[in-house]
Design a protein around this motif. Structure first.
Motif, PDB file in Angstrom:
ATOM      1  N   LEU A   1      -7.700  -0.707  -6.526  1.00 31.77           N
ATOM      2  CA  LEU A   1      -7.718  -1.077  -5.118  1.00 31.77           C
ATOM      3  C   LEU A   1      -8.622  -2.311  -4.889  1.00 31.77           C
ATOM      4  CD1 LEU A   1      -6.678  -0.308  -2.327  1.00 31.77           C
ATOM      5  CD2 LEU A   1      -8.713   1.180  -2.037  1.00 31.77           C
TER       6      LEU A   1
ATOM      7  N   ILE B   1     -10.206  -2.054   3.280  1.00 32.32           N
ATOM      8  CA  ILE B   1      -9.433  -0.812   3.314  1.00 32.32           C
ATOM      9  C   ILE B   1     -10.402   0.299   3.673  1.00 32.32           C
ATOM     10  CG2 ILE B   1      -7.912   0.767   2.070  1.00 32.32           C
ATOM     11  CD1 ILE B   1      -6.760  -2.025   2.475  1.00 32.32           C
TER      12      ILE B   1
ATOM     13  N   VAL C   1      -7.272  -5.770  -3.425  1.00 30.19           N
ATOM     14  CA  VAL C   1      -7.840  -6.361  -2.189  1.00 30.19           C
ATOM     15  C   VAL C   1      -8.292  -7.785  -2.455  1.00 30.19           C
ATOM     16  CG1 VAL C   1      -9.832  -6.216  -0.646  1.00 30.19           C
ATOM     17  CG2 VAL C   1      -8.499  -4.172  -1.121  1.00 30.19           C
TER      18      VAL C   1
ATOM     19  N   VAL D   1      -6.022  -0.505   7.289  1.00 29.20           N
ATOM     20  CA  VAL D   1      -6.172  -1.789   6.626  1.00 29.20           C
ATOM     21  C   VAL D   1      -6.629  -2.812   7.693  1.00 29.20           C
ATOM     22  CG1 VAL D   1      -3.725  -2.348   6.936  1.00 29.20           C
ATOM     23  CG2 VAL D   1      -5.084  -3.579   5.227  1.00 29.20           C
TER      24      VAL D   1
ATOM     25  N   LEU E   1      -4.602   5.247  -2.860  1.00 27.14           N
ATOM     26  CA  LEU E   1      -5.858   4.787  -2.246  1.00 27.14           C
ATOM     27  C   LEU E   1      -7.076   5.308  -3.002  1.00 27.14           C
ATOM     28  CD1 LEU E   1      -5.079   5.209   1.568  1.00 27.14           C
ATOM     29  CD2 LEU E   1      -4.975   3.140   0.191  1.00 27.14           C
TER      30      LEU E   1
ATOM     31  N   LEU F   1       0.804  -1.199   0.000  1.00 24.86           N
ATOM     32  CA  LEU F   1       0.000   0.000   0.000  1.00 24.86           C
ATOM     33  C   LEU F   1       0.853   1.271   0.000  1.00 24.86           C
ATOM     34  CD1 LEU F   1      -2.917  -0.881   2.469  1.00 24.86           C
ATOM     35  CD2 LEU F   1      -3.079  -0.461   0.008  1.00 24.86           C
TER      36      LEU F   1
ATOM     37  N   ILE G   1      -2.696   3.022   8.142  1.00 21.98           N
ATOM     38  CA  ILE G   1      -1.954   3.302   6.905  1.00 21.98           C
ATOM     39  C   ILE G   1      -1.418   4.742   7.058  1.00 21.98           C
ATOM     40  CG2 ILE G   1      -2.104   3.536   4.388  1.00 21.98           C
ATOM     41  CD1 ILE G   1      -4.539   1.672   4.508  1.00 21.98           C
TER      42      ILE G   1
ATOM     43  N   ASN H   1     -10.721   4.529   4.885  1.00 22.20           N
ATOM     44  CA  ASN H   1      -9.991   5.789   4.985  1.00 22.20           C
ATOM     45  C   ASN H   1     -10.128   6.360   6.383  1.00 22.20           C
ATOM     46  OD1 ASN H   1     -12.496   7.005   5.206  1.00 22.20           O
ATOM     47  ND2 ASN H   1     -12.526   7.795   3.102  1.00 22.20           N
TER      48      ASN H   1
END
Length: 593
Positions: free
Chosen positions: A70, A87, A74, A154, A64, A59, A144, A89
């Motif tokens: 992404l 994932i 994943v 993550v 992102l 990552l 992250i 944010n």
């Protein structure tokens, strides 16, 4: 349901052993189960941390904001790690998820593991139920970072169903193992319980048999281990000592009981409450009571004698022996010499008492008879001696020249001397008969009867008395002492002639009935009053003393007759009516041919 206190020691020990073993097995089972669970979780945590490190490395070079790339990434990571990858944010919005569409998922900022990471920038583990998948999951969330700032999280997760399935399989294996172990434990516990309790049960059973009187019971000590064997040997030694002591006590008790039962004197033992605890046969005979009726009862309620109870209480109060002579009526009057003895402990406390009783009724009667005999003998001897001395003094002190008077005095002296000689002879004869045992022989009874009749026939003729004899021609021999039976017949026939008036009748009847020959003599004389018939066989007893003395009687003849016939195993019977005559009878046993 059985109660604990009613269970035997074997069952109690066995149950305790089983409970302890099952508790140990249960704790062991729980320990191993939890240990394996923690082990698998630790392995999963390590695995997730390693995978998370790899994903974080990837990552660092990844944008992102590139949603398409992404999602693909994943999906790849999830396939490689066999895990669910999410994932998120910094705002908690799901950017990508390997199991669901990110756009359809809720904000994850409030998820425990996510919130913890966003809060302190540290990795967080969590085990919880997933609302999205509907399973219990193990979560690992890691931050992250971009330039030291958290830009996202993550999250890697795995379902715990696999661990649960492995644990269940292990639990089944453990359960099977522990069931086998439990069965072995129960078996070994039973064997151990038996090895410990069996000897104790044997001892208990042996002790119970010994308590029931089987004193020879012993425990086979060689069957057990050294400790139990030692205990068994000591038990056997104790049992042997107990048997010896009990046998010794039993022998002593039997000896004392034999002595008490054979004692002529009566013995009564009472406790400190004056309740009868022992009474021997002699005492039962004296008081005409049985042991069952008096044992355990108070003395006064048993004997109904206030004097006996009073003297016993006095002996207990004074703590010393007391002897008293007591008259007791039940139903016959008895004279008892009683000695009251207190039983004292070492501390001089009263434990009870003993009464020793001697029935002296016969002794007192004998003393009375002896006194009467001495008085009668003295009187019978003194009467002729007084006459003899009186006439001798007259002859010596007076000058009597009349030969007729002198001869009269000398004749009286001679008669009194003869009477005195007969009396002394009868006394000696009676004493000899009472003191000597006799040897019965087969003799001709007819010859003795005819001899005595020939001897006394002239006396009957002088009074014109009809002397009639009814006797079979062939009379069997009988057992007798010839001289003594001759004396009996002389006394009976002579008395019949003496006490029958002139021209009266004396009848002698002899007959055989069964194995006995009966002799009976009946006269028509003056008879004997009913009140005197029981006493005519006593020494010196006379119905009419003046008449008897005038006829030359000593008062001993019938006593001699009774004693002789008694020694021949028979008895003299008399039937008489005053003024109508008397009948005397006895029997002699027929001699075997």
């Amino acid at each position: 349901m059985l109660k604990w206190h009613k269970l035997g020691i074997k069952n109690k020990v066995f149950i305790i052993f089983i409970i302890i073993q099952l508790a140990i097995i249960a704790l062991s089972f729980y320990y191993f189960s939890e240990n394996h669970r923690h082990f698998y979780l630790e392995q999963e945590e390590i695995s997730l941390k390693n995978y998370s490190n790899l994903i974080l490395n990837d990552l660092e070079k990844f944008d992102l904001k590139n949603q398409i790339n992404l999602d693909d990434k994943v999906t790849d990571w999830a396939a490689d790690t066999e895990s669910r990858i999410t994932i998120i944010n910094a705002a908690g919005i799901v950017l990508a998820d390997s199991s669901h569409q990110a756009s359809e998922m809720d904000n994850h900022r409030n998820r425990p593991e996510v919130a913890a990471v966003l809060g302190d920038s540290a990795s967080k583990m969590a085990i919880r139920h997933s609302n999205t998948i509907g399973e219990k999951m193990l979560y690992l969330a890691r931050p992250i970072l971009r330039n030291g700032q958290i830009v996202g999280v993550v999250r890697i997760a795995r379902s715990l169903s696999f661990i649960q399935s492995v644990l269940i399989k292990d639990i089944k294996n453990y359960l099977f193992f522990f069931v086998i172990l439990g069965a072995i434990t129960i078996f070994l516990s039973w064997q151990l319980t038996n090895s410990i309790i069996k000897p104790l049960e044997t001892m208990t059973n042996t002790a119970e048999k010994i308590s029931q009187g089987h004193l020879s019971q012993r425990i086979p000590a060689r069957k057990y281990n050294s400790d139990i064997a030692k205990l068994s040997k000591m038990f056997n030694y104790m049992a042997a000592e107990l048997e010896d002591k009990i046998n010794e006590i039993s022998q002593e008790k039997n000896r004392i009981e034999t002595i008490l039962e054979s004692m002529v004197d009566g013995v009564i033992a009472v406790d400190k409450e004056r309740r009868v605890s022992l009474i021997n046969p002699a005492a039962q005979k004296i008081f005409n009571i049985s042991e069952k009726k008096v044992k355990g009862r108070e003395l006064i309620s048993s004997l109904f004698s206030h004097r006996i109870d009073m003297y016993l209480q006095r002996a207990l109060d004074e703590k010393k022996s007391i002897s008293r002579e007591i008259n007791y009526q039940n139903p016959d009057n008895k004279i008892i010499q009683a000695t009251f003895i207190p039983l004292l402990s070492k501390k001089k406390k009263i434990n009870g008492g003993v009464i020793v009783l001697t029935d002296i009724t016969e002794l007192r009667k004998l003393e009375t008879v002896r006194n009467d005999f001495v008085a009668n003998v003295s009187h019978e001897l003194r009467t002729p001696l007084t006459s003899i001395i009186g006439y001798l003094d007259t002859l010596l002190e007076s000058e009597i020249k009349d030969n007729q008077t002198r001869n009269k005095f000398l004749k009286i002296i001679k008669e009194e001397a003869d009477r005195l000689s007969i009396l002394i002879s009868d006394l000696l004869n009676l004493s000899k008969i009472e003191s000597e045992s006799i040897d019965l022989k087969a003799e001709n009874f007819s010859d003795v009867i005819l001899k005595v009749i020939n001897l006394l026939e002239k006396n009957a003729e002088q009074k014109e008395i009809n002397l009639e004899v009814k006797m079979p021609d062939q009379l069997p021999f009988v057992y007798m002492v010839k001289e003594q039976i001759e004396q009996v017949l002389v006394n009976l026939i002579d008395n019949a002639i003496k006490y029958t008036p002139a021209r009266g009748k004396v009848e002698i009847v002899v007959n055989k009935t069964g194995d006995k020959v009966y002799f009976a003599i009946t006269d028509t004389g003056i008879g004997i009053p009913a009140t005197d018939q029981d006493r005519i066989f006593e020494r010196f007893y006379r119905v009419d003393k003046a008449r008897s003395r005038s006829l030359g009687g000593t008062g001993i003849g019938l006593s001699i007759v009774r004693n002789i016939i008694k020694q021949h195993g028979s008895e003299v019977k008399v039937k008489s009516n005053e003024g109508q005559g008397s009948t005397f009878s006895f029997y002699l046993k027929v001699a075997r041919s």
